[in-house]
Design an enzyme around this catalytic site. Structure first.
Site, short mmCIF file in Angstrom:
data_model
loop_
_atom_site.label_atom_id
_atom_site.label_comp_id
_atom_site.label_asym_id
_atom_site.label_seq_id
_atom_site.Cartn_x
_atom_site.Cartn_y
_atom_site.Cartn_z
N ARG A 11 0.82 -1.21 0.00
CA ARG A 11 0.00 0.00 0.00
C ARG A 11 0.86 1.27 0.00
NH1 ARG A 11 -2.48 -4.05 -0.80
NH2 ARG A 11 -4.67 -4.40 -0.25
N ASP A 59 14.70 4.70 26.74
CA ASP A 59 13.83 5.09 27.86
C ASP A 59 14.31 4.36 29.11
OD1 ASP A 59 11.60 5.54 29.69
OD2 ASP A 59 10.43 6.07 27.92
N ALA A 130 14.84 19.85 29.70
CA ALA A 130 16.27 19.56 29.76
C ALA A 130 16.66 18.51 28.72
CB ALA A 130 16.66 19.10 31.17
N CYS A 170 16.32 25.89 15.07
CA CYS A 170 16.42 24.69 15.90
C CYS A 170 15.45 24.84 17.07
CB CYS A 170 17.85 24.47 16.39
SG CYS A 170 18.38 25.59 17.73
N CYS A 186 2.34 14.82 33.38
CA CYS A 186 1.02 14.19 33.27
C CYS A 186 0.50 13.74 34.62
CB CYS A 186 1.10 12.99 32.33
SG CYS A 186 1.56 13.38 30.63
N CYS A 246 22.52 26.82 17.34
CA CYS A 246 22.62 26.56 15.90
C CYS A 246 23.34 27.64 15.11
CB CYS A 246 21.22 26.33 15.30
SG CYS A 246 20.15 27.80 15.28
#
Length: 255
Positions: A11, A59, A130, A170, A186, A246
């Site tokens: 596809r 992670d 950070a 940036c 959260c 940058c």
């Protein structure tokens, strides 16, 4: 590409903008996904299903019951497992033909620089300034495109920062690293579950386009989503000539 791959990715191949050549670029590509939570889950899952040949997940957190409301790469049975390893298992169930590297670690600048240098595109799916700034610095230094997303409560945002173009901003041009921004979690503010899916899927879409070299990316634009009223807002993001991140790497034209 073998017969099984031609069928699996048919596809995509049917799309004139992609075809066999574009799909082969995905198979040959390496993506770095930093964060395997709410954004990283859908982003990585779409990268895997699309056939990105090597996905590295980073992670250092573990799966918690409160994650399962929105972090769709994880399951109830994996509560307590490392998120990177859990997500790796999901991606390989989706597409066992790709390579997935799971890194259960909090990377320092040197380690991050090495990981970014090895990648063709970087997806920032983290939740604190950070880390976002550290990822941005590494991407600017290595001249690697960065797809950045964020979601909190009913609000989401996404942009692309591509240091390969000398006039592009940036992440630090948008959120200067010397300014104080309050991280909101959260766990204290809440998050509307489908929004991480929306933004994470868009991060995957932008990353895939960058890898295949098709369409126009979100570089120079910030898309913001008001999920409560389902309204998108797009604003231009200009490069700051005196950006400490940058400016030295990408001097403006005529400099």
């Amino acid at each position: 590409m073998n017969d099984s791959q031609l069928l699996r990715y048919s596809r995509h191949i049917l799309l004139d903008e992609i075809g066999i050549e574009g799909q082969q670029r995905l198979l040959d590509a390496q993506a770095l996904v930093i964060g395997a939570g709410g954004l990283g889950s859908p982003a990585a899952m779409y990268l895997a299903s699309a056939g990105v040949g090597h996905i590295t997940l980073v992670d250092d957190d573990t799966v918690d019951l409160t994650n399962l409301q929105r972090q769709i790469a994880h399951t109830t049975e994996r509560v307590g497992q490392g998120k990177a390893a859990s997500a790796r298992q999901t991606l390989l169930q989706i597409n066992p033909e790709i390579t997935v590297t799971a890194l259960n670690e909090r990377v320092d600048d040197a380690r991050l620089a090495a990981l970014v240098a090895a990648a063709d595109v970087v997806l920032d799916c983290t939740d604190n300034f950070a880390t976002r700034h550290a990822v941005n610095r590494a991407c600017v230094a290595a001249r690697k495109p960065l797809v950045s997303g964020a979601v909190i409560r009913f609000d989401g945002q996404i942009s692309v920062f591509d240091p390969r173009g000398g006039e592009q901003p940036c992440y630090s041009c948008l959120f200067p690293q010397d300014q104080k921004f309050e991280d909101v979690a959260c766990s204290t503010m809440g998050v509307f579950a489908p929004l991480v899916g929306v933004v994470g899927a868009m991060q995957a879409a932008e990353a895939l386009k960058l890898l295949m070299g098709v369409g126009a990316s979100l570089a120079g634009r910030l898309m913001m989503l008001d999920g409560l009223h389902m309204e998108w807002t797009s604003i231009g993001v200009a490069r700051h000539g005196d950006c400490p991140v940058c400016a030295a790497n990408n001097p403006p034209p005529g400099a």
